[in-house]
Design a protein around this motif. Structure first.
Motif, PDB file in Angstrom:
ATOM      1  N   LEU A  75     -12.421   1.310   1.223  1.00  0.00           N
ATOM      2  CA  LEU A  75     -11.834   0.676   1.809  1.00  0.00           C
ATOM      3  C   LEU A  75     -11.717   0.966   3.546  1.00  0.00           C
ATOM      4  O   LEU A  75     -11.505   0.022   4.332  1.00  0.00           O
ATOM      5  CB  LEU A  75     -10.143   0.561   1.393  1.00  0.00           C
ATOM      6  CG  LEU A  75      -9.788   0.836  -0.556  1.00  0.00           C
ATOM      7  CD1 LEU A  75      -9.001   0.996  -0.477  1.00  0.00           C
ATOM      8  CD2 LEU A  75     -10.157  -0.869   0.410  1.00  0.00           C
ATOM      9  N   THR A  76     -12.768   2.090   3.792  1.00  0.00           N
ATOM     10  CA  THR A  76     -12.109   2.380   5.364  1.00  0.00           C
ATOM     11  C   THR A  76     -13.278   1.470   5.447  1.00  0.00           C
ATOM     12  O   THR A  76     -12.640   0.743   7.263  1.00  0.00           O
ATOM     13  CB  THR A  76     -12.357   3.887   5.251  1.00  0.00           C
ATOM     14  OG1 THR A  76     -11.171   5.055   5.022  1.00  0.00           O
ATOM     15  CG2 THR A  76     -12.350   4.449   7.519  1.00  0.00           C
ATOM     16  N   THR A  77     -13.995   1.531   5.623  1.00  0.00           N
ATOM     17  CA  THR A  77     -15.353   0.781   6.189  1.00  0.00           C
ATOM     18  C   THR A  77     -15.089  -0.961   5.816  1.00  0.00           C
ATOM     19  O   THR A  77     -15.441  -1.619   6.957  1.00  0.00           O
ATOM     20  CB  THR A  77     -16.214   0.619   4.551  1.00  0.00           C
ATOM     21  OG1 THR A  77     -16.326   0.331   3.923  1.00  0.00           O
ATOM     22  CG2 THR A  77     -17.588   1.904   5.262  1.00  0.00           C
ATOM     23  N   THR A  81      -6.264  -0.272   6.678  1.00  0.00           N
ATOM     24  CA  THR A  81      -5.097   0.930   6.584  1.00  0.00           C
ATOM     25  C   THR A  81      -4.826   1.960   5.558  1.00  0.00           C
ATOM     26  O   THR A  81      -3.618   1.946   5.133  1.00  0.00           O
ATOM     27  CB  THR A  81      -3.901   0.781   8.121  1.00  0.00           C
ATOM     28  OG1 THR A  81      -4.676  -0.182   9.419  1.00  0.00           O
ATOM     29  CG2 THR A  81      -3.378   1.472   8.394  1.00  0.00           C
ATOM     30  N   LEU A  82      -5.113   3.044   5.957  1.00  0.00           N
ATOM     31  CA  LEU A  82      -5.008   3.773   4.606  1.00  0.00           C
ATOM     32  C   LEU A  82      -3.795   4.858   4.598  1.00  0.00           C
ATOM     33  O   LEU A  82      -3.589   5.956   3.487  1.00  0.00           O
ATOM     34  CB  LEU A  82      -5.928   4.830   3.912  1.00  0.00           C
ATOM     35  CG  LEU A  82      -7.096   4.060   3.401  1.00  0.00           C
ATOM     36  CD1 LEU A  82      -9.104   4.752   3.197  1.00  0.00           C
ATOM     37  CD2 LEU A  82      -6.982   3.424   2.567  1.00  0.00           C
ATOM     38  N   ASP A  83      -2.614   4.571   5.441  1.00  0.00           N
ATOM     39  CA  ASP A  83      -1.764   5.648   6.059  1.00  0.00           C
ATOM     40  C   ASP A  83      -0.767   5.765   4.822  1.00  0.00           C
ATOM     41  O   ASP A  83      -0.119   6.467   3.932  1.00  0.00           O
ATOM     42  CB  ASP A  83      -1.176   5.717   6.908  1.00  0.00           C
ATOM     43  CG  ASP A  83      -2.623   6.092   8.128  1.00  0.00           C
ATOM     44  OD1 ASP A  83      -3.105   6.485   8.233  1.00  0.00           O
ATOM     45  OD2 ASP A  83      -1.753   5.272   9.019  1.00  0.00           O
ATOM     46  N   GLN A  84      -0.532   4.270   4.626  1.00  0.00           N
ATOM     47  CA  GLN A  84       1.109   3.613   3.611  1.00  0.00           C
ATOM     48  C   GLN A  84       0.292   3.148   2.128  1.00  0.00           C
ATOM     49  O   GLN A  84       1.037   2.777   1.772  1.00  0.00           O
ATOM     50  CB  GLN A  84       1.853   2.371   4.019  1.00  0.00           C
ATOM     51  CG  GLN A  84       2.363   3.205   4.966  1.00  0.00           C
ATOM     52  CD  GLN A  84       3.582   4.817   4.488  1.00  0.00           C
ATOM     53  OE1 GLN A  84       3.616   4.493   3.780  1.00  0.00           O
ATOM     54  NE2 GLN A  84       3.226   5.772   6.270  1.00  0.00           N
ATOM     55  N   LYS A  89      -1.400   8.650  -1.961  1.00  0.00           N
ATOM     56  CA  LYS A  89      -0.853   9.016  -3.110  1.00  0.00           C
ATOM     57  C   LYS A  89      -0.721   9.720  -3.690  1.00  0.00           C
ATOM     58  O   LYS A  89      -0.775  10.934  -4.445  1.00  0.00           O
ATOM     59  CB  LYS A  89       0.617   7.967  -3.333  1.00  0.00           C
ATOM     60  CG  LYS A  89       1.814   8.070  -3.361  1.00  0.00           C
ATOM     61  CD  LYS A  89       2.892   7.299  -3.724  1.00  0.00           C
ATOM     62  CE  LYS A  89       3.777   7.193  -2.646  1.00  0.00           C
ATOM     63  NZ  LYS A  89       5.051   6.018  -3.292  1.00  0.00           N
ATOM     64  N   GLU A  90      -2.275   8.603  -4.123  1.00  0.00           N
ATOM     65  CA  GLU A  90      -3.047   9.403  -5.487  1.00  0.00           C
ATOM     66  C   GLU A  90      -4.090  10.367  -4.887  1.00  0.00           C
ATOM     67  O   GLU A  90      -3.745  11.256  -5.789  1.00  0.00           O
ATOM     68  CB  GLU A  90      -3.971   8.709  -6.120  1.00  0.00           C
ATOM     69  CG  GLU A  90      -4.696   8.209  -7.516  1.00  0.00           C
ATOM     70  CD  GLU A  90      -3.929   8.654  -8.879  1.00  0.00           C
ATOM     71  OE1 GLU A  90      -4.849   9.361  -9.825  1.00  0.00           O
ATOM     72  OE2 GLU A  90      -2.810   8.575  -8.917  1.00  0.00           O
ATOM     73  N   MET A  91      -3.765  10.986  -3.818  1.00  0.00           N
ATOM     74  CA  MET A  91      -5.193  11.720  -3.195  1.00  0.00           C
ATOM     75  C   MET A  91      -4.468  12.815  -3.490  1.00  0.00           C
ATOM     76  O   MET A  91      -4.698  14.181  -3.881  1.00  0.00           O
ATOM     77  CB  MET A  91      -6.054  10.799  -2.378  1.00  0.00           C
ATOM     78  CG  MET A  91      -6.708  10.211  -1.900  1.00  0.00           C
ATOM     79  SD  MET A  91      -8.173  10.846  -2.796  1.00  0.00           S
ATOM     80  CE  MET A  91      -9.542  11.382  -2.045  1.00  0.00           C
ATOM     81  N   ASP A  92      -2.950  12.908  -2.532  1.00  0.00           N
ATOM     82  CA  ASP A  92      -1.813  14.302  -2.966  1.00  0.00           C
ATOM     83  C   ASP A  92      -1.366  14.315  -4.036  1.00  0.00           C
ATOM     84  O   ASP A  92      -1.541  15.574  -4.594  1.00  0.00           O
ATOM     85  CB  ASP A  92      -0.796  13.410  -1.963  1.00  0.00           C
ATOM     86  CG  ASP A  92      -1.386  13.154  -0.795  1.00  0.00           C
ATOM     87  OD1 ASP A  92      -2.118  14.115  -0.112  1.00  0.00           O
ATOM     88  OD2 ASP A  92       0.099  12.580  -0.247  1.00  0.00           O
TER      89      ASP A  92
END
Length: 155
Positions: A75-77, A81-84, A89-92
């Motif tokens: 997704l980053t590539t 934007t992964l902030d929201q 949430k899943e990684m946390d």
């Protein structure tokens, strides 16, 4: 590997400044394949039979975290934007369970839980406060018995 050789050495070769980075990446993937080969050769059921329940949980969590990390990188590539993003949430959530398993493992080994930036995820008992409550409870019980005995003697 054929694709790799064509890309680096063929007509549509990578720019020189990327070749070294690509070689490092390819070597890292090759070493990872070598390290994972014993695990990938075993059927999952057989591998799990050899693991304790805590090791099974750790294995599941590492797998989930790895898959999510790879998706995060993808997704980053793509410029997301992964902030929201729900993936954060899943990684946390996975990290929270990793801490819980680590805490459980340290308790099973009789080691004091780690302190620091990761607060314990379970409730602890304050021994001194518990002792005070018990002591007061006993004192109240004794004073109640004394009162009842006095009243009984008066009658």
């Amino acid at each position: 590997k054929q694709w790799y050789q064509r890309r680096v050495r063929g007509d549509d070769a990578l720019p020189e400044e990327m070749v070294a980075t690509f070689h490092e990446f390819h070597n890292s993937l090759s070493s990872m394949e070598t390290m994972l080969a014993p695990y990938l050769d075993l059927p999952l059921d057989e591998m799990y039979e050899a693991l304790s329940p805590i090791e099974q949980a750790k294995s599941e969590l590492v797998t989930a975290y790895t898959v999510n990390s790879l998706y995060w990188g993808f997704l980053t590539t793509q410029g997301v934007t992964l902030d929201q993003h729900p993936l954060k949430k899943e990684m946390d959530r996975i990290q929270k369970y990793m801490r819980k398993v680590k805490l459980l493992e340290s308790e099973m080994e009789g080691v004091r839980p780690p302190t620091g930036h990761n607060p314990p995820t379970h409730q602890t008992i304050d021994k001194y406060a518990a002792a005070r409550f018990i002591k007061r409870g006993i004192q109240k019980e004794e004073s109640l018995k004394v009162k009842q005995e006095r009243e009984a003697q008066k009658r």
